[in-house]
Write a protein that holds these residues in place. Structure first.
Motif: not given
Length: 809
Positions: A416-421
């Motif tokens: 599971k992945v969320q937006p990241f810099h």
């Protein structure tokens, strides 16, 4: 030997042996003892009853000798018995078993470069020797005391192995195994040609090559091919621009080795360039004719108009300019004579238009590569809120950006992945091809629903499949595909964040098709992909006959120039081979010279030297300046800044528009769905109108259905002009064929397809980005030139793909 005592007056001795020799000795001893006993008794006295000597055989191979303890009887036979016993013991101890060996090879046949495993087991041995014989030569593979084991060998030709075991008992018979070695056929380069081999600087030649038994080829210098093209085919062709005399070299590599290099030379011996700037004027205006000769020295030079009248009495032969004031459309012809007497001729036409131009004289448009709006400008709202107040401006605009808590799940790994810099300025590639892009949208009903769904709304798309398709291209460092959700911000691309803060942008600007670069750029050139869902598999595909915006501008007498840094995408079209089109294609160094006020080596006015329309192809090739994944976004951004800054410093800035966008989303996440648009023409997917010439992979169709009535994903847009609306954000959905419509509407050019015509409607054209009544954006809000206010794009960020992966849950 076991010895025991039994009866009184008697001694019983038991001998045990398994040796045939020893058994024979005892039998012989038995006979002798019987003889001796009888002889002694006969000579001395008869045997005493109950005490006679006797021999008995004990079961199990034991032999028992019983005798009366009467020493007189045995004295005469003792010596003989001892001798036989000694012989028997020597015979038993001196005979040794002969060594034996089992031997095999793991395979009877290998290819050159592979290995074989030799296995052996020896018995009654103290050493093993294995030799390899191939033809007249031989060598030792194994020699030592290891009586069992295995060893690897890599023979280069058919080889017979022989194994011999040695020990106290002698040497074994040789055991052999033969391994056949199949050699790979060496690669061959059967064709490497250029056509033409002599041309003018900036013109193109077609390199053609054919190889056999090769798995890869390299051509040096690197050919300027697009990012979606992949490795060069082992046989194929490529049309490339040539600036100066160049030696091209090809090397072919395969399992059988390497062939080459083979070389050929493309010569630029003598070049004449001739331009008119501007090439469209109104009556009473003037144009500057510029020429330059390269690759040699001209012995003579003339410049005449259509009637043969000389334009200059003593024109400088190598380079120069001349001002003309035609009252009607006129073609000017220059002729230069080389030192060998060969003449070269070039022409330039100045079109005299009866319609005065508006406030916009020059429209620049440029598309970089493979970036989605969310992952490039998704952090813009927060930046604007802090940047604009520095100039006393309150930001009243809204931007539809991604939810930072949105979570996508990779169906393959469960991550599971969320937006990241994103921490690296370059990442591994992703694929936005037809099947992958359609899956990424997460259509209600699944991938199979593309075959039955004909109308679409935003609610039909989940926009959650981006992680699933990241394995469609090779990756080394990001097994969960997290890089699809890695975004950049003002720390990484501050120049773009500044431009998109002060100048207009859009949060509803899309690519024209849910596919990768080539089909989208077809729309940019022709307003359609004419049946193509995918790039064609070979550069030798048929030249596309679809009319392009450049042909349409020629027909409308609109001046234009096409600039490139690495490759020329237009070379895929038949229009490229039209001399009236091909003669307007130049390297971007010519653009930078014009903006700096230098034309063909002499001074010129940029505002007069530039045409009405300037297209800048992405730097998709060896320079890596196109911002495509795999390439550094900062160096690409700095390249764009160098062009825009040159424009802003020139006097052409006051009446120019520069439209910067990206050709497609690149497989990167964006939360806004595509939307429905008109079909551009009657060509359905796979119905490409140009007959196939045998090119492999021509007009491919994907596994997922669908047609050309949907846009692609959102991409960044920045509209830069003195007449642009300050800090404006558009929310009207468009795809970037609206750029074609803007040019068509601005300069009275006919539409190419139903798609670009759709964007000429006043309710959805690009006019909302401008206020043509005043050049409010000629300078920065503080009155300074823009080049002194806009952030400088750094190029020092880390470009390390090993750091591309983001956190997972």
């Amino acid at each position: 030997m076991d010895t025991t005592s039994s009866l009184v007056g008697q001694k019983s001795t038991t001998y045990k042996t398994q040796s045939p020799v020893f058994r024979f000795s005892f039998v012989y001893l038995r006979i002798l003892c019987s003889y001796c006993s009888s002889r002694v008794g006969h000579e001395r006295q008869p045997p005493t009853p109950g005490k006679a000597s006797d021999f008995r055989t004990v079961p199990g191979g034991e032999y028992t000798l019983r005798m009366n303890y009467q020493m007189v009887r045995w004295i005469s036979c003792g010596a003989l018995i001892a001798a036989i016993w000694t012989f028997s013991s020597w015979a038993n101890s001196s005979k040794k078993a002969a060594p034996t060996i089992t031997f095999s090879a793991s395979t009877a046949a290998i290819s050159s470069g592979q290995s074989v495993t030799l296995n052996w087991q020896a018995f009654n041995a103290t050493s093993v020797t294995i030799t390899a014989s191939a033809g007249p030569s031989s060598r030792t593979v194994v020699s030592g005391s290891q009586i069992s084991g295995s060893a690897q060998d890599s023979p280069t030709q058919t080889t017979t192995y022989s194994a011999v075991a040695s020990g106290p008992g002698g040497s074994s018979s040789p055991q052999t195994a033969t391994v056949q070695v199949a050699t790979n056929a060496p690669p061959q380069i059967t064709q490497f040609t250029a056509k033409p081999t002599e041309l003018s600087s900036g013109q193109t030649t077609t390199l053609t090559w054919t190889t056999s038994n090769a798995t890869s080829i390299t051509i040096s210098p690197t050919l300027p091919v697009g990012d979606d093209s992949g490795p060069l085919p082992t046989s194929g062709s490529a049309t490339i621009p040539v600036i100066a005399t160049t030696i091209y070299s090809i090397t072919a590599t395969g399992p059988g080795g390497t062939a080459g290099p083979q070389t050929l030379t493309v010569t630029v011996p003598f070049t004449l360039s001739l331009t008119a700037s501007p090439d469209t004027i109104t009556a009473g205006q003037s144009s500057t004719i510029s020429w330059q000769i390269t690759g040699g020295t001209a012995t003579a030079f003339t410049l005449v108009d259509a009637s043969g009248n000389s334009i200059c009495g003593s024109c400088a032969p190598q380079q120069g300019t001349a001002t003309v004031n035609p009252t009607a459309t006129t073609t000017y012809t220059a002729t230069a004579t080389a030192s060998d007497g060969t003449p070269i001729t070039q022409s330039a036409t100045v079109t005299v238009s009866s319609v005065a131009t508006g406030v916009i004289k020059h429209v620049f448009f440029m598309l970089q590569e493979n970036r989605s709006f969310d992952m490039y400008l998704g952090q813009l709202a927060a930046y604007r809120a802090s940047r604009l107040p520095q100039f006393g401006i309150t930001d009243t605009q809204t931007i539809d950006a991604f939810d930072p808590t949105v979570t996508l799940t990779n169906i393959h790994t469960g991550a599971k992945v969320q937006p990241f810099h994103e921490s690296t300025m370059c990442t591994e590639n992703l694929t936005p091809a037809w099947d992958e892009s359609h899956h990424d949208t997460t259509l209600s009903g699944g991938d199979g629903a593309w075959a039955t769904t004909t109308t679409f709304t935003n609610g039909d798309f989940g926009m959650a499949g981006f992680l699933d398709t990241t394995t469609s291209v090779p990756e080394k460092y990001d097994p969960n595909g997290t890089r699809a959700l890695g975004y950049y911000n003002q720390q990484d691309i501050p120049y773009y964040y500044d431009l998109a803060t002060f100048f207009p942008t859009s949060d509803a600007w899309h690519s024209p098709i849910l596919a990768n670069t080539v089909p989208n750029r077809m729309y940019l050139m022709a307003g359609t992909s004419f049946g193509h869902e995918y790039p064609d598999g070979s550069s030798g595909h048929p030249q596309y006959s679809a009319p392009t915006i450049f042909r349409a501008m020629n027909t409308a007498n609109v001046s234009w120039l096409y600039y490139y840094h690495d490759g020329v995408f237009l070379a895929n079209f038949a229009d490229f081979f039209d001399p009236t089109i091909r003669g307007k294609i130049f390297p971007d160094s010519d653009l930078m010279n014009r903006l700096a006020g230098t034309c063909s080596g002499g001074k010129c006015d940029p505002d007069q030297a530039l045409p009405q329309v300037i297209f800048i192809d992405s730097a998709s090739g060896s320079s890596g300046l196109d911002e495509h994944p795999d390439n550094n976004v900062q160096t690409g951004s700095a390249y764009v800044q160098s062009i825009i800054s040159a424009l802003m410093k020139s006097d052409a800035w006051k009446d120019s528009v520069f439209i910067l966008s990206y050709d497609e989303g690149g497989g990167l996440y964006d939360h806004v769905p595509p939307f429905m648009v008109p079909l551009p023409d009657s060509y359905a997917p796979g119905q490409c109108p140009d007959p196939n010439n045998g090119s492999p992979g021509y007009c491919l169709v994907g596994n997922l259905a669908g047609t050309f009535n949907l846009t692609g994903f959102r991409v960044p847009l920045i509209v830069i002009s003195p007449y642009a609306k300050p800090d404006f954000v558009s929310h009207i959905p468009r795809d970037y064929t609206a750029i074609l419509a803007f040019i068509e509407k601005q300069f009275s050019v006919a539409s190419l397809t139903a798609r670009d015509a759709y964007w000429q409607d006043p309710s959805r054209d690009m006019s909302e980005f401008f206020d043509f009544t005043t050049p409010a954006m000629l300078n920065a809000p503080n009155g300074q030139p823009w080049t002194q206010v806009l952030a400088t794009q750094p190029t020092t960020g880390a470009c390390d793909q090993t750091k591309e992966a983001g956190p997972t849950q």
